[in-house]
Design a protein around this motif. Structure first.
Motif, PDB file in Angstrom:
ATOM      1  N   MET A 156      97.819  60.190  39.642  1.00 34.99           N
ATOM      2  CA  MET A 156      98.694  61.215  39.051  1.00 34.99           C
ATOM      3  C   MET A 156      99.892  60.557  38.388  1.00 34.99           C
ATOM      4  SD  MET A 156      98.585  64.337  41.862  1.00 34.99           S
ATOM      5  CE  MET A 156      99.910  65.256  41.069  1.00 34.99           C
ATOM      6  N   GLU A 157     100.454  59.580  39.090  1.00 37.07           N
ATOM      7  CA  GLU A 157     101.628  58.891  38.534  1.00 37.07           C
ATOM      8  C   GLU A 157     101.275  58.191  37.225  1.00 37.07           C
ATOM      9  OE1 GLU A 157     104.119  58.070  42.671  1.00 37.07           O
ATOM     10  OE2 GLU A 157     102.731  56.552  41.918  1.00 37.07           O
ATOM     11  N   GLU A 158     100.090  57.579  37.206  1.00 41.49           N
ATOM     12  CA  GLU A 158      99.655  56.897  35.986  1.00 41.49           C
ATOM     13  C   GLU A 158      99.527  57.871  34.824  1.00 41.49           C
ATOM     14  OE1 GLU A 158      97.177  53.425  38.321  1.00 41.49           O
ATOM     15  OE2 GLU A 158      96.052  54.926  37.170  1.00 41.49           O
ATOM     16  N   LYS A 159      99.184  59.118  35.167  1.00 43.06           N
ATOM     17  CA  LYS A 159      99.028  60.128  34.114  1.00 43.06           C
ATOM     18  C   LYS A 159     100.354  60.861  33.850  1.00 43.06           C
ATOM     19  CE  LYS A 159      95.268  62.912  32.408  1.00 43.06           C
ATOM     20  NZ  LYS A 159      95.287  64.346  32.235  1.00 43.06           N
ATOM     21  N   GLY A 160     101.375  60.507  34.631  1.00 46.20           N
ATOM     22  CA  GLY A 160     102.682  61.141  34.474  1.00 46.20           C
ATOM     23  C   GLY A 160     102.720  62.585  34.941  1.00 46.20           C
ATOM     24  N   VAL A 161     101.963  62.899  35.977  1.00 47.62           N
ATOM     25  CA  VAL A 161     101.943  64.270  36.511  1.00 47.62           C
ATOM     26  C   VAL A 161     102.495  64.249  37.933  1.00 47.62           C
ATOM     27  CG1 VAL A 161     100.506  66.323  36.837  1.00 47.62           C
ATOM     28  CG2 VAL A 161      99.709  64.479  35.353  1.00 47.62           C
ATOM     29  N   THR A 162     103.282  65.258  38.269  1.00 43.76           N
ATOM     30  CA  THR A 162     103.732  65.400  39.657  1.00 43.76           C
ATOM     31  C   THR A 162     103.330  66.794  40.125  1.00 43.76           C
ATOM     32  OG1 THR A 162     105.862  66.402  39.136  1.00 43.76           O
ATOM     33  CG2 THR A 162     105.775  63.973  39.157  1.00 43.76           C
ATOM     34  N   PRO A 163     103.366  67.038  41.427  1.00 45.09           N
ATOM     35  CA  PRO A 163     102.986  68.373  41.919  1.00 45.09           C
ATOM     36  C   PRO A 163     103.795  69.486  41.250  1.00 45.09           C
ATOM     37  CG  PRO A 163     103.122  66.842  43.750  1.00 45.09           C
ATOM     38  CD  PRO A 163     103.626  66.114  42.543  1.00 45.09           C
ATOM     39  N   ASP A 164     105.035  69.193  40.822  1.00 48.97           N
ATOM     40  CA  ASP A 164     105.861  70.228  40.177  1.00 48.97           C
ATOM     41  C   ASP A 164     105.263  70.723  38.858  1.00 48.97           C
ATOM     42  OD1 ASP A 164     107.628  70.051  42.220  1.00 48.97           O
ATOM     43  OD2 ASP A 164     108.976  68.623  41.193  1.00 48.97           O
ATOM     44  N   ASP A 165     104.413  69.885  38.251  1.00 51.57           N
ATOM     45  CA  ASP A 165     103.801  70.287  36.976  1.00 51.57           C
ATOM     46  C   ASP A 165     102.663  71.283  37.146  1.00 51.57           C
ATOM     47  OD1 ASP A 165     105.427  68.541  35.472  1.00 51.57           O
ATOM     48  OD2 ASP A 165     104.146  66.852  36.076  1.00 51.57           O
ATOM     49  N   ILE A 166     102.185  71.426  38.402  1.00 52.34           N
ATOM     50  CA  ILE A 166     101.018  72.282  38.639  1.00 52.34           C
ATOM     51  C   ILE A 166     101.499  73.596  39.263  1.00 52.34           C
ATOM     52  CG2 ILE A 166      98.708  72.400  39.686  1.00 52.34           C
ATOM     53  CD1 ILE A 166      99.112  70.056  37.655  1.00 52.34           C
ATOM     54  N   LYS A 167     101.550  74.629  38.416  1.00 52.00           N
ATOM     55  CA  LYS A 167     102.068  75.915  38.897  1.00 52.00           C
ATOM     56  C   LYS A 167     100.972  76.962  39.033  1.00 52.00           C
ATOM     57  CE  LYS A 167     106.780  75.161  37.352  1.00 52.00           C
ATOM     58  NZ  LYS A 167     106.654  73.860  36.672  1.00 52.00           N
ATOM     59  N   SER A 168      99.845  76.738  38.338  1.00 52.96           N
ATOM     60  CA  SER A 168      98.728  77.687  38.428  1.00 52.96           C
ATOM     61  C   SER A 168      97.472  76.993  37.911  1.00 52.96           C
ATOM     62  CB  SER A 168      98.994  78.925  37.568  1.00 52.96           C
ATOM     63  OG  SER A 168      98.783  78.603  36.201  1.00 52.96           O
ATOM     64  N   VAL A 169      96.338  77.712  37.927  1.00 54.59           N
ATOM     65  CA  VAL A 169      95.088  77.122  37.427  1.00 54.59           C
ATOM     66  C   VAL A 169      95.207  76.715  35.963  1.00 54.59           C
ATOM     67  CG1 VAL A 169      93.300  77.968  38.978  1.00 54.59           C
ATOM     68  CG2 VAL A 169      94.177  79.464  37.209  1.00 54.59           C
ATOM     69  N   ASP A 170      96.132  77.337  35.247  1.00 54.39           N
ATOM     70  CA  ASP A 170      96.313  76.958  33.834  1.00 54.39           C
ATOM     71  C   ASP A 170      96.727  75.496  33.682  1.00 54.39           C
ATOM     72  OD1 ASP A 170      95.688  79.463  32.950  1.00 54.39           O
ATOM     73  OD2 ASP A 170      97.770  80.186  33.044  1.00 54.39           O
TER      74      ASP A 170
END
Lengths: 433, 142
Positions: free
Chosen positions: A44-58
């Protein structure tokens, strides 16, 4: 016909409700993976994503994929999200280069998996009055354990037959009056043939079959249904995601309902990884949103399918997937077992052969045949027939040990295996499925 | 030492014709031939006049082969000729892996090719009983 479900409130929930569950559970699951699976956190870090970025299935498409190569790299514990003291079970299947895929389960995971299998059994008409005859292999393979657990949940009298020993299968089937048969479609066809040969059709009380773990055609379904006098239902799953019951057929027999409250299905372009709109043909990707021990997110199955969420006459609202139409890698499923050409290559090199080989798979009388053509090498050649036979035998056992199924080996002259445009044709699959 | 050329044969129509045709084209004379077969493959065993030349040609053409040392025994060309030789080997407890006959050059001797478990024991047994191991020259081998 009265419509029956194992968990009606879930299986017939509105699309909005399913979506809501998925969003809530996905957010929670991403957090769980981030906190407890360093391997995935790094991805996830390599892709620059954190749990805060995931708010819904969208936001699902923002997450990195997990592939079979990841399972290999992280073998055996790297993707486990719970301490081993919380895990109660493993199941396993063959991997790409000899390293096995190992999946872990907490008691909660086993429970939910068995619920999924119970839904499939009820969809096939199962009730507590039924005698459920489980002829999938028991052991590391998920088939036996999954349907066994599901059958218990429904309350069927469960016959843990495991695979093989046809005489015993038929004796139990007639003596105990089995009504639901769970096995691979090729074994069902074989049993049907054996029943016909013995002339014991009138002693068979089967009404339904739940057949999975390998590809089968509509024609084969009709054959089995006619010969056994049953309705034959498809079931789909893979060890990485839990096992059978990831999706299952209902009485409409027009695709398999994905248990979307546990698994989010996506179809992607296998080349670009881009998510494709519903109805497109592409690679099936699953995110497990309730599993604790093995919380795989965006796992690439390599199965090529189509998804369809049109309302189903059975009343279930969960999206349907088509039968897999092929693979986006070179994996073969032979007699229900995953076989990678690279595994065969590994064995050949170990045994002193060149990596010049050809796999020929066919289906004769509804059962897979599996032959490996191997080019003779100067090192393994001898003027003694007995020594050649010994080498051949040792190759056959090494292949069996690696793959878990027996292959027929055919020794051929060097450079005799067909090459097209300089590239060897490794697999000839003559099965018409 | 006489060398037999052992060639891997896959079970395919025409393979034997290809090999013998190749040797014919290169002027190799086959002096003896024998085939051992399993269901899906076999081993072609040959004594040729020029083993080195023949094996080079076969290898160039993609065959798998090995050069196997064998012994050729001169066998009296009369009833019981072979039986006597085999009795000698049985007494000496020499295991025969396989044997086959080789074309004789119009004298009163027949020749048998032997592949045995123990070459030294074999030679001692044959020579001690007035029998004779054949030389390359009398067999027309280079």
């Amino acid at each position: 016909m009265e419509k029956r479900y194992y968990q009606p409130e879930v299986e017939t929930a509105s699309r909005e409700q399913i979506r809501k569950w998925q969003s809530e559970r996905l957010v929670k699951q991403v957090k769980h993976a981030w906190d407890n699976v360093p391997y995935y956190r790094k991805k996830m870090e390599e892709k620059g994503v954190t749990p805060d970025d995931i708010k819904s299935v969208d936001d699902l498409h923002k997450l990195p994929f997990i592939t079979k190569a990841d399972l290999r790299d992280a073998y055996p514990y790297g993707l486990v999200g719970k301490p081993l003291s919380e895990c109660v079970r493993i199941h396993s299947t063959s991997g790409t280069t000899g390293k096995r895929v190992m999946a872990f389960y907490t008691q909660h995971d086993v429970d939910l998996w068995e619920d999924c299998c119970a839904r499939a059994i009820v969809a096939a008409g199962g009730t507590k009055e039924d005698v459920c005859h489980v002829s999938y292999g028991y052991g590391l393979f998920t088939g036996g354990a999954g349907l066994h657990g599901g059958s218990h949940k429904v309350g069927c009298l469960t016959l843990p037959m495991s695979s093989g020993n046809t005489d015993r299968q038929l004796q139990f089937m007639t003596d105990l009056g089995s009504t639901i048969l769970c096995c691979t479609p090729s074994y069902a066809a074989y049993l049907a043939e054996s029943i016909k040969e013995r002339g014991i059709k009138d002693q068979i009380k089967l009404k339904a079959g739940i057949f999975g773990a390998e590809a089968w055609s509509e024609e084969m379904r009709r054959d089995i249904e006619q010969q056994l006098g049953i309705r034959a239902y498809d079931i789909y799953g893979l060890t990485e995601i839990s096992g059978p019951g990831v999706s299952f057929e209902c009485e409409a027999q027009t695709g398999m309902h994905v248990n979307e409250d546990h698994f989010i299905a996506e179809i992607i372009d296998p080349e670009t990884g881009e998510v494709l709109p519903e109805g497109s043909k592409g690679e099936l990707v699953f995110s497990c949103i309730t599993k604790e021990a093995f919380p795989l997110l965006r796992y690439r199955t390599r199965d090529i399918c189509v998804l369809n969420s049109e309302p189903c006459p059975c009343g279930r609202t969960h999206i349907k997937m088509s039968k897999p139409m092929g693979r986006s890698d070179d994996m073969l499923i032979i007699r229900g077992v995953n076989v990678f050409p690279s595994q065969i290559e590994t064995v050949l090199l170990e045994q002193g052969y060149q990596a010049n080989y050809q796999i020929i798979v066919d289906r004769v009388n509804n059962s897979d045949t599996f032959e490996v053509m191997v080019e003779m090498t100067p090192e393994n050649f001898s003027d003694s027939l007995a020594k050649i036979a010994e080498m051949e035998k040792s190759l056959v056992s090494a292949l069996k040990a690696m793959l878990g199924i027996a292959a027929k080996v055919k020794l051929v002259a060097p450079k005799s295996i067909t090459r097209s445009e300089g590239k060897a044709v490794r697999v000839i699959d003559k099965r018409k499925i | 030492m006489i060398y037999q050329i052992s060639v891997f044969l896959e079970n395919r129509a025409g393979q034997l014709a290809e090999i013998t045709g190749l040797l014919a084209k290169n002027n190799v004379n086959i002096r003896a031939i024998s085939i051992a077969e399993a269901s899906d493959y076999g081993v072609l065993r040959m004594i040729v006049d020029d083993a080195e030349h023949a094996s080079a040609i076969l290898l160039e053409n993609g065959n798998v082969l090995s050069m196997t040392p064998v012994s050729v025994v001169a066998v009296p060309d009369r009833p019981a000729g072979l039986a006597d030789v085999l009795a000698v080997l049985a007494d000496a407890k020499v295991d025969i892996e396989y044997m086959y006959s080789i074309l004789a050059h119009g004298n009163e001797t027949a020749y048998m090719v032997f592949r045995v478990s123990d070459d030294e024991k074999f030679a001692n047994a044959i020579n001690g009983k007035g029998l004779r191991i054949a030389e390359k020259a009398e067999l027309g081998l280079k």
